[in-house]
Scaffold this motif. Structure first.
Motif, PDB file in Angstrom:
ATOM      1  N   LEU A 191     -20.755  17.440 -15.982  1.00 47.92           N
ATOM      2  CA  LEU A 191     -22.108  18.209 -15.422  1.00 47.92           C
ATOM      3  C   LEU A 191     -21.705  19.129 -16.297  1.00 47.92           C
ATOM      4  O   LEU A 191     -22.499  19.086 -17.568  1.00 47.92           O
ATOM      5  CB  LEU A 191     -22.616  18.891 -14.043  1.00 47.92           C
ATOM      6  N   PHE A 192     -20.473  19.797 -16.538  1.00 48.11           N
ATOM      7  CA  PHE A 192     -20.719  21.081 -18.035  1.00 48.11           C
ATOM      8  C   PHE A 192     -19.389  20.512 -18.707  1.00 48.11           C
ATOM      9  O   PHE A 192     -18.411  19.689 -18.538  1.00 48.11           O
ATOM     10  CB  PHE A 192     -20.021  21.960 -16.772  1.00 48.11           C
ATOM     11  N   VAL A 193     -18.952  21.027 -19.497  1.00 42.11           N
ATOM     12  CA  VAL A 193     -17.627  21.295 -20.588  1.00 42.11           C
ATOM     13  C   VAL A 193     -17.440  22.901 -20.983  1.00 42.11           C
ATOM     14  O   VAL A 193     -18.909  23.736 -20.828  1.00 42.11           O
ATOM     15  CB  VAL A 193     -18.043  20.784 -22.138  1.00 42.11           C
ATOM     16  N   THR A 194     -16.387  22.964 -20.460  1.00 38.84           N
ATOM     17  CA  THR A 194     -16.139  25.182 -20.528  1.00 38.84           C
ATOM     18  C   THR A 194     -15.517  24.933 -22.096  1.00 38.84           C
ATOM     19  O   THR A 194     -14.172  24.160 -21.924  1.00 38.84           O
ATOM     20  CB  THR A 194     -15.603  25.013 -19.890  1.00 38.84           C
ATOM     21  N   GLU A 195     -15.365  26.293 -21.983  1.00 35.61           N
ATOM     22  CA  GLU A 195     -14.139  26.290 -23.451  1.00 35.61           C
ATOM     23  C   GLU A 195     -14.232  27.542 -22.955  1.00 35.61           C
ATOM     24  O   GLU A 195     -15.056  28.897 -23.555  1.00 35.61           O
ATOM     25  CB  GLU A 195     -14.955  25.998 -24.921  1.00 35.61           C
ATOM     26  N   GLU A 196     -12.272  28.205 -23.682  1.00 38.04           N
ATOM     27  CA  GLU A 196     -12.239  29.298 -23.719  1.00 38.04           C
ATOM     28  C   GLU A 196     -12.013  30.501 -25.038  1.00 38.04           C
ATOM     29  O   GLU A 196     -11.643  29.716 -26.204  1.00 38.04           O
ATOM     30  CB  GLU A 196     -10.651  29.740 -22.433  1.00 38.04           C
ATOM     31  N   ARG A 197     -12.547  31.266 -25.333  1.00 39.71           N
ATOM     32  CA  ARG A 197     -12.791  31.978 -26.392  1.00 39.71           C
ATOM     33  C   ARG A 197     -12.013  33.315 -26.529  1.00 39.71           C
ATOM     34  O   ARG A 197     -12.237  34.965 -25.404  1.00 39.71           O
ATOM     35  CB  ARG A 197     -14.492  32.033 -27.896  1.00 39.71           C
ATOM     36  N   LEU A 198     -11.093  33.716 -27.688  1.00 35.92           N
ATOM     37  CA  LEU A 198     -11.715  35.301 -27.651  1.00 35.92           C
ATOM     38  C   LEU A 198     -12.650  36.415 -28.413  1.00 35.92           C
ATOM     39  O   LEU A 198     -13.814  35.502 -28.838  1.00 35.92           O
ATOM     40  CB  LEU A 198     -10.439  35.444 -28.742  1.00 35.92           C
ATOM     41  N   ALA A 199     -12.598  37.254 -27.512  1.00 33.19           N
ATOM     42  CA  ALA A 199     -13.682  38.030 -27.492  1.00 33.19           C
ATOM     43  C   ALA A 199     -13.429  39.066 -28.084  1.00 33.19           C
ATOM     44  O   ALA A 199     -12.497  39.112 -29.230  1.00 33.19           O
ATOM     45  CB  ALA A 199     -13.942  38.537 -26.330  1.00 33.19           C
ATOM     46  N   PRO A 200     -14.556  38.715 -29.401  1.00 31.36           N
ATOM     47  CA  PRO A 200     -14.827  39.683 -30.554  1.00 31.36           C
ATOM     48  C   PRO A 200     -13.995  40.747 -30.778  1.00 31.36           C
ATOM     49  O   PRO A 200     -14.090  41.690 -29.634  1.00 31.36           O
ATOM     50  CB  PRO A 200     -16.338  39.811 -31.433  1.00 31.36           C
ATOM     51  N   GLY A 201     -13.229  41.296 -31.190  1.00 39.44           N
ATOM     52  CA  GLY A 201     -12.110  42.725 -31.805  1.00 39.44           C
ATOM     53  C   GLY A 201     -11.450  42.371 -30.500  1.00 39.44           C
ATOM     54  O   GLY A 201     -11.039  43.986 -29.541  1.00 39.44           O
ATOM     55  N   SER A 202     -10.854  41.491 -29.375  1.00 36.70           N
ATOM     56  CA  SER A 202     -10.412  41.948 -28.168  1.00 36.70           C
ATOM     57  C   SER A 202      -9.554  40.912 -28.252  1.00 36.70           C
ATOM     58  O   SER A 202      -9.704  39.384 -28.537  1.00 36.70           O
ATOM     59  CB  SER A 202     -11.432  41.313 -27.144  1.00 36.70           C
ATOM     60  N   THR A 203      -7.959  40.803 -27.468  1.00 38.73           N
ATOM     61  CA  THR A 203      -7.486  40.034 -27.222  1.00 38.73           C
ATOM     62  C   THR A 203      -7.408  39.099 -26.003  1.00 38.73           C
ATOM     63  O   THR A 203      -7.045  37.809 -25.515  1.00 38.73           O
ATOM     64  CB  THR A 203      -5.677  40.328 -27.022  1.00 38.73           C
ATOM     65  N   GLN A 204      -8.668  39.816 -24.891  1.00 42.54           N
ATOM     66  CA  GLN A 204      -9.797  39.225 -23.629  1.00 42.54           C
ATOM     67  C   GLN A 204      -9.966  37.632 -23.591  1.00 42.54           C
ATOM     68  O   GLN A 204     -10.879  37.697 -25.024  1.00 42.54           O
ATOM     69  CB  GLN A 204      -9.590  39.926 -23.136  1.00 42.54           C
ATOM     70  N   LYS A 205     -10.166  36.752 -23.483  1.00 33.34           N
ATOM     71  CA  LYS A 205     -10.540  35.105 -22.991  1.00 33.34           C
ATOM     72  C   LYS A 205     -12.302  35.202 -22.403  1.00 33.34           C
ATOM     73  O   LYS A 205     -11.941  36.594 -21.164  1.00 33.34           O
ATOM     74  CB  LYS A 205      -9.758  34.196 -23.232  1.00 33.34           C
TER      75      LYS A 205
END
Length: 268
Positions: free
Chosen positions: A247-261
């Motif tokens: 059902l889904f496609v997922t993707e991890e991205r870096l949060a703007p101005g942060s090293t957290q995904k």
């Protein structure tokens, strides 16, 4: 509309709300208290914990065993008339008194009784977050009057299963351990509402077709306050969308101005 503070708490790690926890002993089970308080801690700090009922009655005996351990203040309410629930009135009066202190960000109402629907609506009108906890028999009116509603059957399962597993290990004869289920997964309790979830996702996406997981989760709760990924076998929404690869496609991205995904999701 769901409180922005509650939306932030869905994926945050630190408590953000000062909560008043009010328990209807006549319509709640003591067996879920540990899981219940752990769930409440996900949303904020339980600064007041009170339970209402006739603790001279046999039906409330299970509660008397846990009140001191979990520092819950009992409010004794005798049943003055057979067939009338004086506990409801006392809880509602106390809730309004606490409301007017202006010290709380939200209320946790632990009951399966629809008589508290009006109270939940009144608290929401004051701009406070209302979290409901009750059994699956709880009428839709009360569920939908809350910002978020959690089924206590889910909490009971999470607190009972683990001790049973550890006991099994100590009494069984030594032998090869069977493969463990994926971390975070439990036995699904009901059919997955595929069409509802995909419709909610469609309303959450940006122009590129992707939705931030927090935005998606917030919209699910707005449409259906009792939506809970644990009902379908997953502890978190992130685990659910990652597992439902059909059902889904997922993707991890870096949060703007942060090293957290942060996790993004789109329909397949």
């Amino acid at each position: 509309m769901v409180s922005p503070r509650l939306v932030a708490k869905i994926e945050a790690e630190e408590p953000t709300l000062r909560l008043a926890v009010l328990i209807d002993a006549d319509n709640a089970q003591a067996a879920v208290i540990e899981g219940l308080l752990a769930e409440i801690a996900r949303f904020g700090e339980a600064t007041v914990k009170r339970i209402y009922g006739d603790f001279t009655a046999q039906t409330s005996s299970s509660w008397k065993k846990v009140l001191q351990r979990y520092a819950i203040k009992p409010v004794q309410q005798f049943a003055y008339t057979t067939g009338k629930n004086a506990t409801d009135s006392t809880l509602i009066i106390d809730a309004m008194d606490l409301l007017y202190t202006r010290k709380f960000d939200g209320f946790c109402l632990i009951t399966s009784d629809s008589d508290f629907t009006g109270l939940a609506m009144r608290l929401r009108e004051e701009g406070l977050t209302v979290l409901g906890f009750g059994e699956k028999k709880t009428p839709d009116a009360f569920r939908n009057a809350c910002h978020k509603f959690v089924f206590t059957e889910v909490l009971r399962a999470s607190t009972v299963a683990e001790p049973a597993e550890s006991t099994q290990k100590t009494v069984d004869e030594p032998k090869a351990s069977p493969p463990k289920p994926p971390t975070g997964a439990t036995e699904p309790k009901q059919e997955f509402p595929k069409q509802f979830v995909l419709t909610a996702l469609e309303q959450s996406i940006d122009d590129a077709g992707w939705a931030h997981l927090g935005t998606f989760g917030s919209y699910l709760t707005k449409l259906q306050p009792d939506f809970d990924s644990r009902l379908y076998g997953f502890k978190k929404l992130s685990e659910l969308v990652k597992a439902k690869t059909e059902l889904f496609v997922t993707e991890e991205r870096l949060a703007p101005g942060s090293t957290q995904k942060v996790l993004y999701v789109r329909a397949k």
